[in-house]
Design an enzyme around this catalytic site. Structure first.
Site, PDB file in Angstrom:
ATOM      1  N   THR A  10       0.520  -0.910   0.315  1.00 38.85           N
ATOM      2  CA  THR A  10       0.239  -0.134   0.148  1.00 38.85           C
ATOM      3  C   THR A  10       0.781   1.364  -0.308  1.00 38.85           C
ATOM      4  O   THR A  10       2.278   0.842  -0.746  1.00 38.85           O
ATOM      5  CB  THR A  10      -0.737   0.256   1.175  1.00 38.85           C
ATOM      6  OG1 THR A  10      -1.762   1.375   1.379  1.00 38.85           O
ATOM      7  CG2 THR A  10      -0.044   0.405   2.409  1.00 38.85           C
ATOM      8  N   ASN A  12       3.132   4.019   0.679  1.00 37.91           N
ATOM      9  CA  ASN A  12       3.831   4.855   2.395  1.00 37.91           C
ATOM     10  C   ASN A  12       4.979   3.873   3.045  1.00 37.91           C
ATOM     11  O   ASN A  12       4.708   3.705   3.819  1.00 37.91           O
ATOM     12  CB  ASN A  12       3.579   5.310   2.976  1.00 37.91           C
ATOM     13  CG  ASN A  12       2.986   7.493   2.130  1.00 37.91           C
ATOM     14  OD1 ASN A  12       3.608   7.930   1.336  1.00 37.91           O
ATOM     15  ND2 ASN A  12       2.039   7.752   2.772  1.00 37.91           N
ATOM     16  N   LYS A  15       8.329   1.309  -1.120  1.00 36.05           N
ATOM     17  CA  LYS A  15       8.614   0.939  -1.900  1.00 36.05           C
ATOM     18  C   LYS A  15      10.022   2.064  -2.886  1.00 36.05           C
ATOM     19  O   LYS A  15      10.230  -0.035  -3.611  1.00 36.05           O
ATOM     20  CB  LYS A  15       7.550   0.736  -2.719  1.00 36.05           C
ATOM     21  CG  LYS A  15       6.319  -0.778  -2.109  1.00 36.05           C
ATOM     22  CD  LYS A  15       4.821  -0.496  -3.210  1.00 36.05           C
ATOM     23  CE  LYS A  15       4.653   1.448  -3.636  1.00 36.05           C
ATOM     24  NZ  LYS A  15       4.022   1.694  -2.588  1.00 36.05           N
ATOM     25  N   SER A  16       9.266   2.725  -3.383  1.00 38.74           N
ATOM     26  CA  SER A  16      10.887   3.566  -3.694  1.00 38.74           C
ATOM     27  C   SER A  16      12.162   3.565  -2.505  1.00 38.74           C
ATOM     28  O   SER A  16      13.332   3.844  -3.613  1.00 38.74           O
ATOM     29  CB  SER A  16      10.446   4.882  -3.804  1.00 38.74           C
ATOM     30  OG  SER A  16       8.795   5.070  -4.729  1.00 38.74           O
ATOM     31  N   ASP A  87       9.306   1.507 -11.053  1.00 36.12           N
ATOM     32  CA  ASP A  87       8.540   2.100 -10.141  1.00 36.12           C
ATOM     33  C   ASP A  87       6.512   2.544 -10.230  1.00 36.12           C
ATOM     34  O   ASP A  87       6.487   2.722 -11.894  1.00 36.12           O
ATOM     35  CB  ASP A  87       9.307   3.505  -9.605  1.00 36.12           C
ATOM     36  CG  ASP A  87       8.944   3.827  -7.375  1.00 36.12           C
ATOM     37  OD1 ASP A  87       8.124   2.679  -7.364  1.00 36.12           O
ATOM     38  OD2 ASP A  87       9.287   5.182  -7.860  1.00 36.12           O
ATOM     39  N   GLU A  88       5.974   2.925  -9.334  1.00 36.54           N
ATOM     40  CA  GLU A  88       4.536   2.777  -9.984  1.00 36.54           C
ATOM     41  C   GLU A  88       4.578   1.939 -10.826  1.00 36.54           C
ATOM     42  O   GLU A  88       3.850   2.129 -12.401  1.00 36.54           O
ATOM     43  CB  GLU A  88       4.364   4.334  -9.770  1.00 36.54           C
ATOM     44  CG  GLU A  88       5.060   5.441  -9.136  1.00 36.54           C
ATOM     45  CD  GLU A  88       4.321   6.124  -8.510  1.00 36.54           C
ATOM     46  OE1 GLU A  88       3.669   4.875  -7.863  1.00 36.54           O
ATOM     47  OE2 GLU A  88       4.530   6.465  -7.650  1.00 36.54           O
ATOM     48  N   ALA A  89       4.808   0.169 -10.864  1.00 35.56           N
ATOM     49  CA  ALA A  89       4.151  -0.545 -11.725  1.00 35.56           C
ATOM     50  C   ALA A  89       3.090  -0.115 -11.648  1.00 35.56           C
ATOM     51  O   ALA A  89       2.710  -1.172 -12.466  1.00 35.56           O
ATOM     52  CB  ALA A  89       5.159  -1.378 -11.075  1.00 35.56           C
ATOM     53  N   CYS A 147      -2.856   1.126  14.055  1.00 32.40           N
ATOM     54  CA  CYS A 147      -3.915  -0.256  15.351  1.00 32.40           C
ATOM     55  C   CYS A 147      -2.194  -0.938  15.150  1.00 32.40           C
ATOM     56  O   CYS A 147      -2.330  -2.153  15.948  1.00 32.40           O
ATOM     57  CB  CYS A 147      -4.621  -0.975  15.172  1.00 32.40           C
ATOM     58  SG  CYS A 147      -4.981  -2.170  12.849  1.00 32.40           S
ATOM     59  N   CYS A 182      -5.381  -0.914   7.339  1.00 36.66           N
ATOM     60  CA  CYS A 182      -5.435  -2.381   7.841  1.00 36.66           C
ATOM     61  C   CYS A 182      -6.934  -2.739   7.256  1.00 36.66           C
ATOM     62  O   CYS A 182      -7.973  -1.456   6.687  1.00 36.66           O
ATOM     63  CB  CYS A 182      -5.638  -3.374   9.313  1.00 36.66           C
ATOM     64  SG  CYS A 182      -6.908  -2.586  10.031  1.00 36.66           S
TER      65      CYS A 182
HETATM   66 ZN   LIG Z   1      -6.118  -1.220  11.417  1.00 34.07          ZN
END
Ligand SMILES: [Zn+2]
Length: 208
Positions: A10, A12, A15-16, A87-89, A147, A182
């Protein structure tokens, strides 16, 4: 055998940062890498990959019509490429994912693609759909929800910090922000009535 890898996560999750580190590991050993990024993403200026912790590198912007295998073959003929990074695949087309698969299969060059799995409405991006379908190796890049559970989903906030529930998959040049959550907390945010009120829950049969 060279492989097509898809590192998905997801927003942040870093990945970069991972991409730039992996590319650096090749370059440090004198091996050439090329980095592609989506032409529409101008967070770091067109044709740059940058990470939140301050690393950055030049990159080649790709558009929806570009033939990536042709582009890679032309560069490889000039000077051999040890690894291709994307990147940004999530913004690749299905055709472009297949072009990258052929780069690994026919040219023997490994391809490492990094991208988002789903958009803010929980739907797969076209590039992610094809990569999940045909990549040789899938690797999840993990980050956590507030969480503490693994964050797999993302919500979009507008410039005033209000939650966006509908709209285009991609906002180009907007001031929106993304927050990774999540699945439970994503659903609670996106679908207000996702959690049945207590009195309804009490009516459910006890299956234990
Ligand atoms: Zn959560």
């Amino acid at each position: 055998m060279a492989k097509l890898y898809f590192h998905y996560a997801t927003m942040n999750a870093g990945k970069s940062t991972m991409l730039l580190q992996a590319s650096y590991n090749y370059r440090e050993r004198g091996m050439r890498t090329v980095i592609f990024t989506a032409g529409l993403d101008d967070r770091a200026g067109k044709g740059r990959v940058s990470s939140r912790i301050g690393l950055s590198s030049d990159a080649i912007p790709f558009g929806g019509e570009d033939d990536l295998m042709d582009a890679i073959a032309a560069m490889h003929a000039q000077e051999p490429i040890a690894c291709v990074f994307v990147d940004e695949a999530q913004f690749l087309s299905a055709d472009q994912v297949w072009q990258l698969a052929r780069v690994s299969d026919r040219m023997g060059i490994p391809v490492m693609a990094y991208g988002l799995r789903t958009d803010f409405q929980g739907k797969l991006f076209p590039g992610s759909l094809e990569l999940l379908a045909i990549a040789d190796e899938l690797r999840e890049v993990r980050t956590i929800c507030f969480c503490g559970r693994k964050a797999t989903m993302v919500v979009r906030l507008d410039q005033d910090g209000r939650l966006v529930r509908e709209g285009a998959q991609v906002e180009v040049g907007g001031n929106e922000k993304y927050v990774s959550l999540c699945r439970r907390h994503w659903e609670e945010q996106m679908v207000c009535d996702a959690v049945p009120p207590p009195h309804q829950k009490d009516l459910l049969p006890d299956t234990h």
